[in-house]
Design an enzyme around this catalytic site. Structure first.
Site, PDB file in Angstrom:
ATOM      1  N   ARG A  28      14.231  -2.556 -63.221  1.00 46.17           N
ATOM      2  CA  ARG A  28      12.804  -2.901 -63.189  1.00 46.17           C
ATOM      3  C   ARG A  28      12.076  -2.324 -61.978  1.00 46.17           C
ATOM      4  O   ARG A  28      10.855  -2.392 -61.897  1.00 46.17           O
ATOM      5  CB  ARG A  28      12.601  -4.423 -63.282  1.00 46.17           C
ATOM      6  CG  ARG A  28      11.139  -4.819 -63.466  1.00 46.17           C
ATOM      7  CD  ARG A  28      10.934  -6.291 -63.742  1.00 46.17           C
ATOM      8  NE  ARG A  28      11.778  -7.147 -62.943  1.00 46.17           N
ATOM      9  CZ  ARG A  28      11.572  -7.408 -61.641  1.00 46.17           C
ATOM     10  NH1 ARG A  28      10.543  -6.871 -61.010  1.00 46.17           N
ATOM     11  NH2 ARG A  28      12.386  -8.207 -60.981  1.00 46.17           N
ATOM     12  N   TYR A  70      -7.189   5.637 -79.144  1.00 49.82           N
ATOM     13  CA  TYR A  70      -6.009   5.110 -79.833  1.00 49.82           C
ATOM     14  C   TYR A  70      -6.187   3.594 -80.035  1.00 49.82           C
ATOM     15  O   TYR A  70      -6.646   2.893 -79.123  1.00 49.82           O
ATOM     16  CB  TYR A  70      -4.752   5.405 -79.004  1.00 49.82           C
ATOM     17  CG  TYR A  70      -3.536   4.761 -79.588  1.00 49.82           C
ATOM     18  CD1 TYR A  70      -2.963   5.243 -80.766  1.00 49.82           C
ATOM     19  CD2 TYR A  70      -2.965   3.643 -78.996  1.00 49.82           C
ATOM     20  CE1 TYR A  70      -1.860   4.632 -81.324  1.00 49.82           C
ATOM     21  CE2 TYR A  70      -1.856   3.024 -79.542  1.00 49.82           C
ATOM     22  CZ  TYR A  70      -1.309   3.525 -80.707  1.00 49.82           C
ATOM     23  OH  TYR A  70      -0.220   2.913 -81.256  1.00 49.82           O
ATOM     24  N   ASP A  87      -5.028  10.304 -72.145  1.00 44.11           N
ATOM     25  CA  ASP A  87      -3.897  10.073 -73.035  1.00 44.11           C
ATOM     26  C   ASP A  87      -3.599  11.436 -73.668  1.00 44.11           C
ATOM     27  O   ASP A  87      -4.342  11.909 -74.521  1.00 44.11           O
ATOM     28  CB  ASP A  87      -4.283   9.023 -74.086  1.00 44.11           C
ATOM     29  CG  ASP A  87      -3.132   8.698 -75.030  1.00 44.11           C
ATOM     30  OD1 ASP A  87      -2.272   9.579 -75.233  1.00 44.11           O
ATOM     31  OD2 ASP A  87      -3.108   7.575 -75.568  1.00 44.11           O
ATOM     32  N   LYS A  93       6.195   9.570 -79.332  1.00 43.42           N
ATOM     33  CA  LYS A  93       5.721  10.640 -80.216  1.00 43.42           C
ATOM     34  C   LYS A  93       6.452  11.957 -79.920  1.00 43.42           C
ATOM     35  O   LYS A  93       7.633  12.038 -80.135  1.00 43.42           O
ATOM     36  CB  LYS A  93       4.200  10.756 -80.098  1.00 43.42           C
ATOM     37  CG  LYS A  93       3.463   9.408 -80.171  1.00 43.42           C
ATOM     38  CD  LYS A  93       3.677   8.675 -81.492  1.00 43.42           C
ATOM     39  CE  LYS A  93       3.315   7.193 -81.436  1.00 43.42           C
ATOM     40  NZ  LYS A  93       1.991   6.890 -80.920  1.00 43.42           N
TER      41      LYS A  93
HETATM   42  C1  LIG Z   1       1.351   5.833 -80.267  1.00 46.23           C
HETATM   43  C2  LIG Z   1       0.284   6.104 -79.300  1.00 46.23           C
HETATM   44  C3  LIG Z   1       0.081   5.271 -78.175  1.00 46.23           C
HETATM   45  C4  LIG Z   1       0.892   4.021 -77.926  1.00 46.23           C
HETATM   46  O1  LIG Z   1       2.238   4.288 -77.757  1.00 46.23           O
HETATM   47  P1  LIG Z   1       3.396   3.232 -78.096  1.00 46.23           P
HETATM   48  O2  LIG Z   1       4.628   3.974 -77.695  1.00 46.23           O
HETATM   49  O3  LIG Z   1       3.314   2.914 -79.552  1.00 46.23           O
HETATM   50  O4  LIG Z   1       3.170   2.011 -77.268  1.00 46.23           O
HETATM   51  C5  LIG Z   1      -0.913   5.614 -77.289  1.00 46.23           C
HETATM   52  N1  LIG Z   1      -1.711   6.688 -77.493  1.00 46.23           N
HETATM   53  C6  LIG Z   1      -1.561   7.489 -78.559  1.00 46.23           C
HETATM   54  C7  LIG Z   1      -2.470   8.657 -78.740  1.00 46.23           C
HETATM   55  C8  LIG Z   1      -0.555   7.230 -79.502  1.00 46.23           C
HETATM   56  O5  LIG Z   1      -0.434   8.027 -80.564  1.00 46.23           O
END
Ligand SMILES: *Cc1c(COP(=O)(O)O)cnc(C)c1O
Length: 385
Positions: free
Chosen positions: A48, A102, A174, A199
């Site tokens: 952690r 998102y 992001d 992703k």
């Molecule tokens: C999936 C996604 C997230 C969130 O990610 P998690 O791993 O599901 O918590 C944030 N931003 C974008 C653009 C995403 O596609």
């Protein structure tokens, strides 16, 4: 040897790897210990605290790939998003979010921020002026997504970074849709880069993780909150993610090529009303995308003509799966109106230009001719009687 001098696939494969001193194995050993001998006051290793051997190694890979001084990995993309935002915002301060956000990040702001006294605004578009319009005296942060979900709009990284510097505030992105293979926002002056590693970094639809890359000062600030919130990633998953990231370059480049092929095919198809893909010359921000991306990514969206039924189309696909998530090696589709953007309601969706017949396509690494054959037969079956 400095990482900056090495090419993408070399960084994917080798940066941050741990040496197996004991057995000279080819890959990073996995250290599952949650308990380590006390070295000194400065180094207390603990999962952690985000500083086990495997965590630290993977953070170096993330940093190298994003051209950043430092990186941090989390147990999910949303752990990375929420920890990064809350590390820079306190009660009475204000954040400007890009309108097309998102879903999870939108929910974080609209469901949680009120109780912490954090103010927020959403832009009405994605031009730099749309962001400047929303800046107030107490604005501390601008948060963008480019390419955006699901319409693949492009926000100008250099202009947003300049805008943030003009007002002395933090810029955050992001960068999940582009992946570090296609876009390095830090090169354009953006301060903090966030990924859902679930992703493209994971890429096989079997890992949930998040990542942040930034200056050492910013990462220290995010870490100070992260250790209290506790969103660290288990070492086993860290190790799996390191393995996945070795092939990220070749996966994403194949996905770029396949998406370009599929976008071109769909654009020419008489059953398709409109295609949204920054790699098409017809995309309104194609030139901007070209100036800040090395590849246009594996995500695209398209609208079917009125005489086709979107749900019949989706159900008729045999190779391409319906899936909520994205960026795996397998191709997937979803209907934003019925899934990811369903909770927004019809009015907000209409304002954002998300039609009921819109289909979001996460293009995988299959042979494009097989993907085209699958779409051809599904389009035939989707014609309304
Ligand atoms: C999936 C996604 C997230 C969130 O990610 P998690 O791993 O599901 O918590 C944030 N931003 C974008 C653009 C995403 O596609």
């Amino acid at each position: 040897m400095s990482n900056q001098k090495k090419g993408l696939n070399t960084l994917c494969t080798h940066s941050g790897e741990l040496k197996d001193e004991q057995f000279k194995g080819a890959v990073s050993p996995l250290f599952m210990s949650t308990s380590y001998a006390f070295e000194n006051v400065a180094i207390k290793r603990y999962p952690r605290y985000f500083n086990t051997p495997n965590q630290e190694a993977l953070c170096k890979k993330i940093a190298a790939l994003e051209h950043a001084e430092a990186g941090l990995i989390f147990s999910s993309g949303m752990a990375a998003v929420s920890t990064s935002l809350l590390a820079f915002l306190k009660a009475g301060e204000h954040v400007v979010f890009q309108q097309t956000l998102y879903g999870g990040t939108y929910n974080l702001a609209t469901e949680e921020f009120d109780k912490y006294g954090i103010e927020y605004s959403f832009t009405t578009g994605w031009q730099t002026k749309d962001f400047e319009d929303k800046i107030k005296a107490n604005t501390k942060l601008i948060y963008i997504e480019t390419p955006s979900n699901p319409l693949l709009t492009i926000t100008d990284l250099a202009e947003i970074s300049a805008l943030a510097k003009k007002y002395g505030i933090i810029s955050m992105i992001d960068n999940t849709f582009a992946s570090p293979v296609n876009q390095n926002p830090i090169d354009f002056g953006i301060d903090v880069v966030i990924h859902s590693a679930t992703k493209y970094m994971g890429g096989h639809s079997d890992i949930c993780a998040g990542a942040v890359a930034a200056s050492q000062v910013s990462i220290d600030r995010i870490f100070n909150l992260a250790k209290n919130l506790g969103g660290s990633l288990s070492d086993y998953t860290v190790w799996l993610l390191e393995r996945s990231m070795k092939t990220m370059g070749i996966r994403v480049k194949t996905q770029n090529n396949n998406a370009q092929t599929m976008a071109t095919y769909l654009h020419q198809n008489k059953a398709v009303e409109k295609v949204y893909y920054p790699g098409l010359a017809t995309h309104p921000d194609h030139d901007l995308a070209k100036s800040q991306m090395r590849g246009f990514g594996g995500m695209l969206s398209f609208e079917l003509k009125e005489n086709l039924c979107p749900s019949a189309f989706q159900q008729s696909l045999q190779l391409i799966k319906s899936s909520m998530s994205l960026a795996g090696v397998e191709s997937t589709v979803l209907s934003p109106a019925q899934t990811s953007h369903a909770l927004l309601g019809e009015e907000v969706r209409a304002k954002q230009g998300i039609k009921d017949g819109l289909i979001r396509f996460s293009v995988g690494i299959e042979e494009p001719e097989d993907l085209i054959a699958d779409i051809e037969q599904a389009l035939m079956r989707a014609i309304k009687q």
